[in-house]
Design an enzyme around this catalytic site. Structure first.
Site, PDB file in Angstrom:
ATOM      1  N   GLU A  18      57.250  33.212  45.734  1.00  0.00           N
ATOM      2  CA  GLU A  18      55.919  33.213  45.118  1.00  0.00           C
ATOM      3  C   GLU A  18      55.097  32.112  45.755  1.00  0.00           C
ATOM      4  OE1 GLU A  18      52.801  34.021  44.121  1.00  0.00           O
ATOM      5  OE2 GLU A  18      54.068  35.318  42.871  1.00  0.00           O
TER       6      GLU A  18
ATOM      7  N   PHE B 196      52.347  30.601  38.716  1.00  0.00           N
ATOM      8  CA  PHE B 196      53.467  31.520  38.887  1.00  0.00           C
ATOM      9  C   PHE B 196      53.348  32.678  37.896  1.00  0.00           C
ATOM     10  CE2 PHE B 196      57.790  32.790  37.755  1.00  0.00           C
ATOM     11  CZ  PHE B 196      58.465  32.810  38.957  1.00  0.00           C
TER      12      PHE B 196
ATOM     13  N   GLY C  20      52.298  36.172  38.773  1.00  0.00           N
ATOM     14  CA  GLY C  20      51.634  37.383  39.210  1.00  0.00           C
ATOM     15  C   GLY C  20      50.247  37.594  38.616  1.00  0.00           C
ATOM     16  N   THR C  21      49.628  38.690  39.048  1.00  0.00           N
ATOM     17  CA  THR C  21      48.241  38.991  38.701  1.00  0.00           C
ATOM     18  C   THR C  21      48.028  39.188  37.214  1.00  0.00           C
ATOM     19  OG1 THR C  21      47.820  39.982  40.869  1.00  0.00           O
ATOM     20  CG2 THR C  21      46.365  40.637  39.068  1.00  0.00           C
ATOM     21  N   CYS C  22      48.842  40.056  36.595  1.00  0.00           N
ATOM     22  CA  CYS C  22      48.606  40.429  35.195  1.00  0.00           C
ATOM     23  C   CYS C  22      48.597  39.221  34.276  1.00  0.00           C
ATOM     24  CB  CYS C  22      49.662  41.436  34.743  1.00  0.00           C
ATOM     25  SG  CYS C  22      49.540  41.867  32.995  1.00  0.00           S
TER      26      CYS C  22
ATOM     27  N   HIS D 255      44.291  60.513   6.621  1.00  0.00           N
ATOM     28  CA  HIS D 255      42.864  60.569   6.307  1.00  0.00           C
ATOM     29  C   HIS D 255      42.497  59.321   5.516  1.00  0.00           C
ATOM     30  CE1 HIS D 255      38.967  62.224   5.282  1.00  0.00           C
ATOM     31  NE2 HIS D 255      39.180  61.847   4.026  1.00  0.00           N
TER      32      HIS D 255
END
Length: 459
Positions: free
Chosen positions: A34, A39, A41-43, A445
């Site tokens: 990495e 550290f 990642g993107t998410c 409902h």
């Protein structure tokens, strides 16, 4: 070669790739790469999770602004941007740091390299530290990066992407967004609801053009009420004047603000790993994989944004689980015990205002596939909960095959769309037809999912 360090498994990327090395891999010698900080990642750091935390704050602000329609007069005294940022990253940064600490100190069989991995031969990697390593198996989970037009790069104009826009020190008075996709739509909602003036610069004639046209048309119509939207402008030029930044349109008009966000999409990092030297085939920069996650290089798998056209975290997680299983088979050509990716019914959501969710075919795609279909659009305002919300914007669109009742696609724009669509994802995944789904269960409902029930009955 004998001096080179050898590993059983190498994983490049600490997003979904970080989840691969669990207790079942404890007997393996593993290297994890990495190069970026933080550290995880993107998410975790610049994508799904922080953006949705900002979105939630934006939803609260939007609810206050819209309260008059319910007979409640309310106003926002102040948006404490710094506190919002601290709330988000005060939770996320420790998770990122904890993940890195665990890999450095709590995984005795894992060596963490905080450097860039580059293939220099078959299953041979230059670690970027002066060391060359080899491995029996490799997983490339190197993710993606923001697409930046060359003109913007060359302009010298300061700009932001989703990688750093959420850490701005102050809330901009006026944000100019270059782009018309999901990243642009989400940040337009975040900054607009929190008090920024927002301008969107769209190259084509609609926003979110990758979605079903009815959804794209409705969202574009609504966006023009909320924000300053410039459609069909073609190629624009990044400019700065008198301390302001923005774009000049092809007709000469200028749109200038306090910050410029470039949000035209993300591209695979497959072109940055030395793919050719590793024997890894690329297609337009994306790593090519088969249904088992195998690349063209023996022993090398790939998952997530680096190889997947979906660019979705839940897809990357699914692919990670599949490849994780396949790695444990300790084989390459004998796929009898392999699992395959299941990309049949991949849902996606856009957390803008109103929210959007989709799964399966659009109406156009169904027609192009030569299917005989029926389509039903059901407005949120047609059901009791929609009345309660005074909703005049949202709708559910379901596409089904006439002869079989098979649900081919579902598209929703409106409050809680990513939640409302989930029963339809389940129905498609388990093969329930529209009649079975509509009549085979109770629908509470007056819950909001009644809009799905009524759409199914309408089919």
């Amino acid at each position: 070669m004998s001096d080179r360090k050898h590993f059983d498994l190498v994983v490049i990327g600490s997003g979904s790739g970080n989840s691969i090395a669990d207790e079942r891999f404890s007997d393996m010698k593993i290297a994890l790469f990495e190069e970026h900080s933080p550290f995880g990642g993107t998410c975790l750091n610049v994508g799904c999770i922080p953006t949705k935390m900002f979105v939630y704050a934006a939803e609260v602000a939007q609810t206050i602004r819209d309260s008059a329609r319910y007979g409640i007069d309310a106003s926002i005294d102040k948006v404490r941007w710094e506190d919002i940022v601290d709330r988000v990253f005060g939770r996320i940064d420790p998770i990122s740091e904890g993940g890195k600490h665990y890999r450095e100190n709590g995984s005795p069989n894992v060596t963490l390299y905080s450097s860039h991995a580059t293939f220099v031969g078959p299953r041979t990697i230059d670690t970027g530290t002066g060391e060359i390593i080899t491995a029996d198996q490799i997983v490339v989970a190197a993710g993606s990066r923001p697409i930046i037009p060359q003109q913007v790069r060359d302009s010298g104009v300061p700009y932001h992407t989703n990688d750093d826009i959420m850490r701005l020190p102050t809330l901009p008075k006026h944000l100019v967004i270059l782009g018309s996709g999901y990243i642009a739509a989400e940040f337009a909602h975040v900054f607009g609801a929190l008090g920024s003036e927002v301008s969107i610069i769209a190259r084509k004639d609609n926003l979110l053009r990758g979605l079903d046209p009815d959804i794209s048309d409705r969202f574009t119509e609504l966006a023009q009420k909320y924000w300053d939207v410039h459609l069909n402008v073609g190629e624009s030029t990044a400019i700065s004047e008198d301390g302001k930044v923005g774009v000049q349109l092809r007709d000469g008009d200028k749109v200038l603000g306090d910050a410029l966000l470039v949000a035209i999409g993300r591209e695979s990092n497959g072109d940055r790993i030395g793919a050719e030297a590793g024997g890894i085939e690329l297609d337009d920069g994306r790593i090519v994989v088969d249904e088992f996650g195998r690349t063209s290089a023996e022993g090398v798998f790939a998952i997530g944004d680096v190889s997947s056209p979906f660019q979705l975290k839940h897809v990357a997680n699914h692919e990670g689980r599949v490849v994780q299983h396949n790695l444990l088979q300790r084989t390459w050509d004998d796929t009898a015990k392999f699992q395959a990716f299941d990309h049949r019914f991949v849902p996606a959501a856009v957390f803008t205002h109103p929210q959007i969710a989709a799964v399966g075919m659009s109406e156009l795609e169904a027609h192009e596939a030569g299917l005989e279909i029926t389509v039903k659009i059901q407005n949120y305002g047609d059901v009791a909960y929609g009345w309660a919300m005074e909703d005049r914007e949202g709708f559910v669109k379901i596409i089904a095959e006439k002869k079989t009742g098979r649900i081919l696609g579902a598209h929703i724009i409106g409050d809680q769309a990513p939640t409302v669509i989930q029963p339809l994802i389940q129905a498609m995944s388990f093969g329930l037809t529209a009649p079975e789904m509509a009549r085979g269960q109770y629908w509470i409902h007056p819950g909001l999912p009644e809009v799905v029930e009524n759409a199914l009955l309408g089919l």
